[in-house]
Design an enzyme around this catalytic site. Sequence first.
Site, PDB file in Angstrom:
ATOM      1  CG  HIS A 318      -2.047  -0.657  -6.918  1.00 42.42           C
ATOM      2  ND1 HIS A 318      -1.528  -0.577  -5.729  1.00 42.42           N
ATOM      3  CD2 HIS A 318      -0.599  -0.715  -7.436  1.00 42.42           C
ATOM      4  CE1 HIS A 318      -0.315  -0.645  -5.245  1.00 42.42           C
ATOM      5  NE2 HIS A 318       0.254  -0.183  -6.108  1.00 42.42           N
ATOM      6  CG  ASN A 319      -0.103   2.972  -7.224  1.00 42.68           C
ATOM      7  OD1 ASN A 319      -0.237   3.135  -5.544  1.00 42.68           O
ATOM      8  ND2 ASN A 319       1.037   2.359  -7.241  1.00 42.68           N
ATOM      9  CD  GLU A 348      -2.930   2.611  -3.191  1.00 40.04           C
ATOM     10  OE1 GLU A 348      -1.919   2.096  -2.049  1.00 40.04           O
ATOM     11  OE2 GLU A 348      -3.172   2.000  -4.192  1.00 40.04           O
ATOM     12  CG  ASP A 350       0.423   5.902  -2.701  1.00 39.64           C
ATOM     13  OD1 ASP A 350      -0.247   5.313  -1.995  1.00 39.64           O
ATOM     14  OD2 ASP A 350       0.787   5.561  -2.865  1.00 39.64           O
ATOM     15  CG  HIS A 363       4.063   5.590  -6.558  1.00 37.81           C
ATOM     16  ND1 HIS A 363       3.406   4.759  -5.397  1.00 37.81           N
ATOM     17  CD2 HIS A 363       5.203   5.028  -7.090  1.00 37.81           C
ATOM     18  CE1 HIS A 363       4.001   3.460  -5.650  1.00 37.81           C
ATOM     19  NE2 HIS A 363       5.076   3.431  -6.197  1.00 37.81           N
ATOM     20  CD  GLU A 397       0.968   2.875   0.336  1.00 37.23           C
ATOM     21  OE1 GLU A 397       1.630   4.231   0.194  1.00 37.23           O
ATOM     22  OE2 GLU A 397       0.018   2.410  -0.531  1.00 37.23           O
TER      23      GLU A 397
END
Length: 764
Positions: A318-319, A348, A350, A363, A397
């Site tokens: 995650h992230n 991931e 973003d 983020h 994302e």
Amino acid sequence: MVVVERKEKIPQSCLEKLTVSIQDDPYIQVMMAGSTLRKVKSRSWKKNRYFRLLEDGLTIWYKSRWAGRGHSTFSVTDLEAVREGHQSEVLLSIAEEFPAELCFTLVFHGRQGNLDLVAESPDEAQAWIQGVRKLIHKTQTMDEKERLDQWVWDWFHKADKNKDGKMNFKEVKKLLKMMNVEMNEDHALHLFTMADKSESGSLEIEQFVFFYKMLTQRDEVWKVFQDYSEDGEKLMLEELESFLSVEQHEGEQSAQHAQELIERYEPSETAKKQGAMSLDGFQMYLCSQEGSIFKPEHQDLYQDMNQPLSHYFISSSHNTYLLEDQLRGQSSLEAYIQALKRGCRCVEVDCWDGYDEDPVVYHGHTLTSKILFKDVISTLKEYAFRASEFPVILSIENHCSVEQQKVMAQYLRQILGDMLQTTLLDGQVPQQLPSPQELKGKILLKAKKIGGLEEYLDETCTDEVSDEEEMANCDAEMASTEDSPDKNSKAKSKMSRELSDLVVYCKSVHFGGFEHARSHAKCYEISSFSESKAKKLAKEAGTDFVQYNTRQLSRTYPSGLRTDSSNYNPQDMWSVGCQLVALNFQTAGLEMDLNDGLFRQNGCCGYVIKPDFMRDGNTQFSPDKPEEREGYKPLRLSIQVISGQQLPKVNQKEGSIVDPLVRVEIYGVPQDQAKDETSHINNNGFNPVWNETLDFTIHTPELALVRFVVEDYDKASRNDFIGQYTLPFTCIQPGYRHIHLLSKDGTAIPPSSLFVNISISELT
């Protein structure tokens, strides 16, 4: 136990072997002579440090010229690799100032940061690059005997304070404290006198080897040896066979294995010729990887890799771009490298609009730093398949404008080329997902998609999609509507046709409920669930969730409230068959121990096949009612915690010695969650003996993980962590086994271990 003095000459430490083989190497000579290297932390922090390789051939020492007596050291065993040239973000940032031939990066195991260095000349840089690589190779190819010799040398080196190559009794007393052992001074003097054959009042290296051997004698191993040795001196071939068959539960293969073990671990040529094993060889076998708790046959790739992707647990991050927390942490390419090296198969990204039409990764709406999307994709290309050849899922994302989405699509195609899976494998719309085997070496894009695989994209198809994928700061716990959007007012976002076309087997969709999924969902559709949503579904409809996960992929992710990058317990999600249980890989602790434990098997390839009752679309398995499944067979796990060996000190203050205890924790379906612990041993981290048995009932062995934790007992405050080891229940070898402990960071801390006797039986 009686100490038997051996007549054969005791070989000197690994130092002698190491230096004989490498002393003449010109690169090593440069390292031993020492060099002034520039240590670089950022574009503005570049400082000279004097580095040199110490005489042990393994310790690298460095200091500032202005630091007085202060200095730092690290071991070559801490290093994983050397990167040559501008192969770090820091060195890339100063590329114009320092040419690539002067630059190199030392990469450490675990989560420790890299060391970026600049030499004064290309020749000096090459000496350190090639020299360190040779030393890393040497340490990685040491056998058990050489490792033991190296530990002996390490202790001698630490104890010899005045560096005269000898150790007096005062230094021995300090050594015992350093070794984490409380010993009566008279007994310590007795051992010292026995070892001091020359009666000089000091020990040279050869005499110290004898002292160390007396100190590390293992009465508990000797007792097991005595149970099977008729003469008490050696195990004949048949006796070793008997031990392997009865105690180690090896059955028919014990005869052949006994012969192999003697060849592999027996140090005495005389014993080998007799087809026998001495106590030294026996102890060496028990301390080896073959004598460890983890089944050797499960360490390599052993599972069927031809099942649909939805039939595997898949190591997921995650992230991934973060090295620290979610608010101010640094975004870094290094975070992707570290995750991929750990076998992570789902990373991931973003994505946000950047300057000059160049998308960035960070983020969103926080103070975390930004990195370029194209650099992330280049890093992915470089490192995706170093630890595993099986497919990587790139979870996008997407917060970018249509224009910058087109740029993203362009980068993905240009940089990844054929690595990116952009077409159906056989040109047919699948009824089930392809297998890891079929997708070897491929990167799959997980993102929203315009329409489905069944539709041709023509002029009638809109470029709008529902914005129902997880958002940067949206979570159920933060009053988000992500999990239950207003059906009448769905947010719409524009999607680039170019980016959409790259999505094949992982189309992100909103979860519309299990009933809807049964009748309408496609195998290539994947939904994301916050940890709270997933837990709620698991509790309310566990069997439905398990069935859903036989057909489709699901991804779970930590709550948005976890701004410190903490993790949730992944076991809750695995118990209902969720494949992509995304964790913050940068955060060490229990949750990552469980993740590392599950994926330690099957060649650490990042894919672990689910139990058969979680692959059947009509399964009735519920984690809350394991006894109701077909083929239910609970097992009893009995663990005799016998002893510990050379546990690391927690408090480095002189005179501080640990009071260790061992806790065994079981993670699995709710009924299997359990823990129990031994009593603590006062003032002995060197060779504590517990001889206590802990018993557990395991209802669903196929899903259980067993975690061994060693702590320093403190009656006034929380116990301090010493070490741990986690593995799947199905990978446990019964019998007398050593558990090689890992640090909080998941890296090895040799020679620290636990000695246990494990019994697994059917519950009657």
